[in-house]
Enzyme design. Structure first.
Site, PDB file in Angstrom:
ATOM      1  N   CYS A 184      43.555  40.309  -7.618  1.00 49.17           N
ATOM      2  CA  CYS A 184      42.754  39.589  -6.617  1.00 49.17           C
ATOM      3  C   CYS A 184      43.517  38.506  -5.867  1.00 49.17           C
ATOM      4  CB  CYS A 184      41.525  38.990  -7.278  1.00 49.17           C
ATOM      5  SG  CYS A 184      40.529  40.215  -8.119  1.00 49.17           S
TER       6      CYS A 184
HETATM    7  C1  UGA Z   1      39.732  35.968  -9.893  1.00 52.72           C
HETATM    8  C2  UGA Z   1      38.678  34.851  -9.716  1.00 52.72           C
HETATM    9  O1  UGA Z   1      38.821  33.862 -10.748  1.00 52.72           O
HETATM   10  C3  UGA Z   1      37.272  35.436  -9.761  1.00 52.72           C
HETATM   11  O2  UGA Z   1      36.320  34.397  -9.500  1.00 52.72           O
HETATM   12  C4  UGA Z   1      37.161  36.536  -8.695  1.00 52.72           C
HETATM   13  O3  UGA Z   1      35.895  37.153  -8.722  1.00 52.72           O
HETATM   14  C5  UGA Z   1      38.223  37.597  -8.957  1.00 52.72           C
HETATM   15  O4  UGA Z   1      39.517  36.979  -8.905  1.00 52.72           O
HETATM   16  C6  UGA Z   1      38.107  38.674  -7.913  1.00 52.72           C
HETATM   17  O5  UGA Z   1      38.369  38.386  -6.744  1.00 52.72           O
HETATM   18  O6  UGA Z   1      37.686  39.777  -8.237  1.00 52.72           O
HETATM   19  P1  UGA Z   1      40.808  37.235 -11.989  1.00 52.72           P
HETATM   20  O7  UGA Z   1      41.865  37.703 -11.041  1.00 52.72           O
HETATM   21  O8  UGA Z   1      40.175  38.179 -12.942  1.00 52.72           O
HETATM   22  O9  UGA Z   1      39.574  36.551 -11.174  1.00 52.72           O
HETATM   23  O10 UGA Z   1      41.465  36.140 -12.836  1.00 52.72           O
HETATM   24  P2  UGA Z   1      41.536  34.604 -13.151  1.00 52.72           P
HETATM   25  O11 UGA Z   1      41.070  34.445 -14.541  1.00 52.72           O
HETATM   26  O12 UGA Z   1      40.975  33.696 -12.138  1.00 52.72           O
HETATM   27  O13 UGA Z   1      43.129  34.507 -13.079  1.00 52.72           O
HETATM   28  C7  UGA Z   1      43.838  34.596 -11.855  1.00 52.72           C
HETATM   29  C8  UGA Z   1      45.143  33.842 -11.996  1.00 52.72           C
HETATM   30  O14 UGA Z   1      44.880  32.474 -12.287  1.00 52.72           O
HETATM   31  C9  UGA Z   1      46.000  34.361 -13.145  1.00 52.72           C
HETATM   32  O15 UGA Z   1      47.327  34.508 -12.726  1.00 52.72           O
HETATM   33  C10 UGA Z   1      45.855  33.333 -14.216  1.00 52.72           C
HETATM   34  O16 UGA Z   1      47.021  33.203 -14.987  1.00 52.72           O
HETATM   35  C11 UGA Z   1      45.559  32.076 -13.445  1.00 52.72           C
HETATM   36  N1  UGA Z   1      44.650  31.189 -14.199  1.00 52.72           N
HETATM   37  C12 UGA Z   1      43.505  31.694 -14.705  1.00 52.72           C
HETATM   38  C13 UGA Z   1      44.981  29.884 -14.375  1.00 52.72           C
HETATM   39  O17 UGA Z   1      46.036  29.427 -13.906  1.00 52.72           O
HETATM   40  N2  UGA Z   1      44.127  29.095 -15.083  1.00 52.72           N
HETATM   41  C14 UGA Z   1      42.966  29.586 -15.607  1.00 52.72           C
HETATM   42  O18 UGA Z   1      42.223  28.833 -16.260  1.00 52.72           O
HETATM   43  C15 UGA Z   1      42.650  30.913 -15.417  1.00 52.72           C
END
Ligand code: UGA
Length: 447
Positions: free
Chosen positions: A279
Site C-alpha cells: 500500500c
Molecule cells: C496500511 C495502512 O496502515 C492501512 O490503514 C491501509 O488500509 C492499508 O495500508 C491499505 O492501504 O490497504 P499495511 O500496509 O497493512 O496498512 O501496513 P501498516 O501496518 O500500516 O505498515 C505499513 C508500513 O508502516 C510498514 O513498512 C511498517 O513497517 C510501518 N509501520 C507499521 C510502522 O513504521 N509503525 C507501525 O506501528 C506500523
C-alpha cells in the site's frame, strides 16, 4: 441488505465476510473459478487472522460465491467493486475497474430496480466520477443519480489484522454522487453505530484514503531522515531524540491516572530501514503522479519516496563501517517480511538489503518466522540459505541484521549471551537496547 462484492482479494473477501457476519446477504463474485470453489468450500484463498472462522460461519447461509456477475448484480441492491488496481511503478492501471464497471452497466441495462455501484478499491481522486460513472451510464443507457447511484467507500484495513479492523472500524467514509447513494451505503454499515461516519463526495473519499496512507508514510521517512542526521552529527542517538519528541503531550497524552497513552500513530514516528508493503509505496507514488498530471509539484511526497528508497542501503553503509570488505562476510538476516505479523515481502526493505549483500559477495543466511516461502520465490535458489530458527543463523555469523520488528527477536540478547561468538548486531528497527549485544549498531545510533 442484499450486497454483491466483485473481486475476492484481500479487500473484497474481508469486506464480504465481515458484512455477512453483520447480517447482510452477501454474494462474492470472482472470475477465478478455483477461488470461488474454495470460498464456497469454507476455505479462504488468503491468510488473515480470523478469516477462515468467519467464512465458515457464514458460507452457504448469508454468504455465497459465484463466477456469475450478471446474476449477482441482478439479485442484489448494491455492488461493491473491489478488484485489483495493478501498479506499473508510476500509475495504477484501471483496466479491471473499467471492465467490471462495463459488465455491471450491462446488467443495469435490463435491471428495473434502482441499484447502487460503489468503488471500494483504492483509486486516484476523480476515478469514480470521471471513469466509473460514465462507463456505467454508457453501458446501461441509463442515468446516474436517477436510475442508479455511484459511490466510493475506501477501506482502511491493515494486513494481518484486517478482519479485526473491519469489525472494529475507526471511521467509515461514505462517498456518493447524491444523498440517496450515501444513504444506501449507510445501510451497509448500519451495525457500526459507534463509529465516525463521514459522508462526502466521491473524489473526497478517494483522497481521504491516499492522504491517510501518505501521512503515515511521511512520518516514517521523516523519522528516518532525522535518524540519518543523528548518526551524521555524532554522539546523538535518534531513539533519545524521538523519545523527547514523542513525549509532547499532544502526541502521547496522559490518561486520567497520569499514565502516558501511546497512540498507534506514534509508532510510525520510529526510525528504521524504511516502509514497504502493498500500500504505502504504491499509494504515495500514485498520488504523486496524479498530482503532477494536475500540475502540482508534489515535492514533499517525492522526498518521502526518495528517502524510503535509499534507507535500506543505510544498513549496508553500517556494515561497511565495521568491515573492510563485504566479500565473503557471513551475514545473517533476521526478518524478511515488510512488517511483523505477515509473510508479505512486497516492497520489503529486506529485498534491497539481501540483493546488495549478494552483489557484494557476502554469504547470506536468513530467518523469518513465516516469510521463507515468499523469499524463496524472490531470491535465486542457492543465493541465500535459510534457517528454521534464530539459532540456525546466528552460530557462524560475522554480522546479524534485524530487518523486521518480530517480537521473537527480543530473545536475541539472551541467545547471544550464551553464544561463543559475538557477531556485530545491526538493529535496523531499533527494537533492542544498545547493550543487548557486545557489538551493537543500528539506524540512527551514534557514530
Ligand atoms: C496500511 C495502512 O496502515 C492501512 O490503514 C491501509 O488500509 C492499508 O495500508 C491499505 O492501504 O490497504 P499495511 O500496509 O497493512 O496498512 O501496513 P501498516 O501496518 O500500516 O505498515 C505499513 C508500513 O508502516 C510498514 O513498512 C511498517 O513497517 C510501518 N509501520 C507499521 C510502522 O513504521 N509503525 C507501525 O506501528 C506500523
Amino acid at each position: 441488505m442484499k450486497i454483491s462484492v466483485v473481486g475476492t482479494g484481500y479487500v473484497g473477501l474481508v469486506g464480504a465476510v465481515g458484512l455477512a457476519e453483520q447480517g447482510h446477504d452477501v454474494v462474492c463474485v470472482d472470475i477465478d473459478a478455483d477461488k470461488v470453489a474454495m470460498i464456497n468450500d469454507g476455505r479462504s484463498p488468503i491468510h488473515e487472522a480470523g478469516l477462515d472462522e468467519l467464512l465458515q460461519r457464514n458460507i452457504g447461509t448469508s454468504l455465497t460465491a459465484t463466477t456469475d456477475l450478471d446474476s449477482a448484480v441482478r439479485s442484489t441492491e448494491l455492488s461493491l467493486i473491489a478488484v485489483g488496481t495493478p501498479f506499473d511503478g508510476e500509475q495504477i492501471d484501471l483496466k479491471y475497474i473499467r471492465e467490471v464497471s462495463r459488465q455491471i452497466g450491462e446488467v443495469l441495462k435490463s435491471k428495473d430496480d434502482y441499484h447502487v455501484v460503489v468503488v471500494k478499491s483504492t483509486v486516484v481522486p476523480g476515478t469514480t466520477d470521471n471513469v466509473v460513472k460514465p462507463i456505467l451510464e454508457e453501458a446501461s443507457g441509463k442515468r446516474a443519480g436517477v436510475d442508479f447511484g455511484v459511490g466510493m467507500n475506501p477501506e482502511f484495513l491493515r494486513e494481518g489484522v484486517a478482519v479485526d479492523d473491519f469489525m472494529n472500524p475507526d471511521r467509515i467514509v461514505l462517498g456518493g454522487i447524491d444523498a440517496r447513494t450515501q444513504d444506501a451505503l449507510a445501510r451497509v454499515y448500519a451495525a457500526f453505530t459507534d463509529t465516525d461516519v463521514i459522508k462526502t463526495g466521491n473524489s473526497t473519499a478517494e483522497l481521504i484514503k491516499y492522504t491517510a496512507n501518505s501521512l503515515l508514510a511521511t512520518m516514517i521517512s521523516f523519522s528516518n531522515e532525522i535518524a540519518n542526521l543523528s548518526t551524521a552529527i555524532g554522539g546523538v542517538d535518534v531513539v533519545d531524540v524521538m523519545q523527547g519528541v514523542h513525549s509532547d503531550k499532544r502526541l502521547m497524552p496522559f490518561d486520567e491516572n497520569g499514565q502516558r497513552i501511546k497512540p498507534g500513530f506514534v509508532s510510525y514516528l520510529e526510525s528504521g530501514c524504511g516502509f514497504g508493503g502493498s500500500c504505502f509505496p504504491k499509494d504515495v507514488k500514485a498520488l504523486i503522479s496524479h498530482g503532477e498530471s494536475l500540475g502540482e509539484k508534489m515535492d514533499l511526497l517525492k522526498a518521502v519516496i526518495e528517502i524510503n528508497e535509499l534507507q535500506p542501503y543505510k544498513v549496508i553503509e553500517l556494515l561497511q563501517k565495521h568491515f573492510k570488505s563485504l566479500r565473503g562476510l557471513r551475514v545473517s538476516v533476521l526478518g524478511l517480511a515488510f512488517k511483523p505479523g505477515t509473510d508479505d515481502m512486497r516492497e520489503s526493505p529486506a529485498i534491497k538489503i539481501v540483493n546488495a549483500l549478494i552483489d557484494a559477495g557476502s554469504t547470506v543466511s536468513a530467518f523469518d518466522p513465516v516469510a521463507r516461502s515468499e523469499a524463496e520465490k524472490l531470491f535465486d535458489a542457492g543465493s541465500i540459505t535459510y534457517g528454521d530458527t534464530i539459532d540456525d543463523v546466528i552460530a557462524d555469523a560475522d554480522a546479524l541484521l534485524i530487518l523486521t520488528r518480530w517480537e521473537l527477536f527480543s530473545e536475541l540478547p539472551a541467545m547471544l549471551a550464551k553464544s561463543d561468538t559475538q557477531p556485530l548486531v545491526i538493529d535496523a528497527r531499533r527494537m533492542l537496547d544498545s547493550d543487548a549485544a557486545q557489538r551493537y549498531d543500528g539506524i540512527g545510533y551514534p557514530n
